[in-house]
Design a protein around this motif. Structure first.
Motif, PDB file in Angstrom:
ATOM      1  N   LYS A  18       0.841  -1.182   0.000  1.00  0.00           N
ATOM      2  CA  LYS A  18       0.000   0.000   0.000  1.00  0.00           C
ATOM      3  C   LYS A  18       0.888   1.247   0.000  1.00  0.00           C
ATOM      4  O   LYS A  18       2.070   1.175   0.365  1.00  0.00           O
ATOM      5  N   HIS A  19       0.303   2.375  -0.420  1.00  0.00           N
ATOM      6  CA  HIS A  19       1.112   3.584  -0.574  1.00  0.00           C
ATOM      7  C   HIS A  19       0.232   4.821  -0.475  1.00  0.00           C
ATOM      8  O   HIS A  19      -1.003   4.743  -0.493  1.00  0.00           O
ATOM      9  N   TYR A  20       0.937   5.983  -0.389  1.00  0.00           N
ATOM     10  CA  TYR A  20       0.257   7.266  -0.307  1.00  0.00           C
ATOM     11  C   TYR A  20      -0.155   7.782  -1.683  1.00  0.00           C
ATOM     12  O   TYR A  20       0.422   7.414  -2.711  1.00  0.00           O
ATOM     13  N   PHE A  21      -1.122   8.683  -1.697  1.00  0.00           N
ATOM     14  CA  PHE A  21      -1.357   9.542  -2.843  1.00  0.00           C
ATOM     15  C   PHE A  21      -0.384  10.718  -2.756  1.00  0.00           C
ATOM     16  O   PHE A  21       0.222  10.963  -1.699  1.00  0.00           O
ATOM     17  N   ALA A  27       3.753  13.593  -0.596  1.00  0.00           N
ATOM     18  CA  ALA A  27       2.900  12.498  -0.142  1.00  0.00           C
ATOM     19  C   ALA A  27       1.831  13.013   0.814  1.00  0.00           C
ATOM     20  O   ALA A  27       2.112  13.811   1.713  1.00  0.00           O
ATOM     21  N   LEU A  28       0.587  12.562   0.598  1.00  0.00           N
ATOM     22  CA  LEU A  28      -0.525  12.916   1.476  1.00  0.00           C
ATOM     23  C   LEU A  28      -0.582  11.882   2.598  1.00  0.00           C
ATOM     24  O   LEU A  28      -1.264  10.862   2.502  1.00  0.00           O
ATOM     25  N   GLU A  29       0.135  12.167   3.664  1.00  0.00           N
ATOM     26  CA  GLU A  29       0.336  11.182   4.730  1.00  0.00           C
ATOM     27  C   GLU A  29      -0.681  11.285   5.849  1.00  0.00           C
ATOM     28  O   GLU A  29      -0.790  10.378   6.676  1.00  0.00           O
ATOM     29  N   ILE A  30      -1.422  12.388   5.929  1.00  0.00           N
ATOM     30  CA  ILE A  30      -2.326  12.627   7.063  1.00  0.00           C
ATOM     31  C   ILE A  30      -3.753  12.791   6.567  1.00  0.00           C
ATOM     32  O   ILE A  30      -4.019  13.522   5.605  1.00  0.00           O
TER      33      ILE A  30
END
Length: 274
Positions: A18-21, A27-30
């Protein structure tokens, strides 16, 4: 545009990735959904409404935890389900799901075809699409539907192109090459020398087909920003873990070797809040 590979992170017992957008190359981490897919180790994620797949049910239940898994049965179309609740897809056939309900866990299946993942941080629309060669362009239909239903805008979307068969392995005939060249971009096809393909016993011209380049052309025409796109460069057919002969992804082309009714590992592709 951000290019990634999962190969260095996959272990011999890994069941999924799995990964971020990304937005503006960050990176949209939150407070954002993640995208990902099952691996060959997880087993066959085949889904039909009239079948029971206990392995799939157990895997997705464990992964989704308190979220409600929302599937559709694929038909290689450009049909997208706009989903408010889990009941909205029951017995539905389609090739994509979009929603704004963070309590849902949208899932489609792939086996060499391209999974495309969407997230708009403004309207909060997210979803997952199955984009085989027949369905190339489904991402345009999904974004248009989000614009109509949720007042979303293409330039706000973050898009991830997941692992799929690469142009290294996706060889097509002239008819299909012409279809993609005419409807998407000439850049997505490349001639190959017939004698370079040991399995080819035809004198017809063959072509390498890049589903990535075809879909990037669709996204750019819509107005999706390159800085909001992430592309996984792993080929489901040929990628192996470094220094091994282990194939982490299921692949229709590799596993079935073109034989009718041969078994192959279908993967589940998902987009959800974790």
């Amino acid at each position: 545009m951000v290019n990634i590979s999962f190969l260095s992170d996959i272990k011999s017992d890994s069941l999924y990735v799995k990964h971020y957008f990304y937005k503006d190359n960050k990176a949209l981490e939150i407070n954002s959904p993640l995208w990902g897919m099952s691996l060959r180790n997880a087993g066959n994620m085949r889904f039909r409404w009239n079948e029971k797949n206990i392995l799939r049910d157990s895997f997705l239940s464990s992964l989704a935890k308190d979220k409600e898994v929302v599937p559709v049965e694929l038909i290689h179309s450009k049909i997208i389900c706009d989903v408010v609740s889990k009941a909205d897809t029951i017995n539905k056939t389609a090739d994509g799901i979009i929603t704004t309900n963070a309590a849902l866990f949208p899932v489609i299946t792939v086996a060499d075809c391209m999974p495309i993942f969407l997230y708009d941080s403004v309207s909060k629309v997210f979803g997952v699409l199955h984009s085989g060669w027949k369905g190339t362009g489904i991402v345009a239909e999904a974004i248009k539907l989000a614009e109509e239903k949720y007042n979303a805008h293409a330039e706000d979307f973050s898009v991830a192109i997941g692992p799929h068969i690469g142009d290294c392995c996706y060889i097509v005939d002239e008819e299909r090459a012409e279809y993609f060249s005419s409807n998407f971009t000439e850049a997505c096809i490349e001639k190959v020398e017939n004698d370079s393909l040991s399995w080819n016993d035809s004198d017809k011209q063959l072509y390498k087909l890049s589903l990535t380049k075809a879909n990037l052309s669709v996204l750019r025409k819509l107005g999706v920003k390159d800085s909001n796109i992430v592309v996984c460069d792993d080929c489901t057919c040929s990628s192996v873990i470094e220094n091994t002969d282990f194939y982490p992804y299921g692949s229709y082309r590799r596993e079935s070797k073109g034989k009718a009714n041969a078994a192959f590992t279908v993967q589940a592709a998902f987009c959800a809040y974790f």
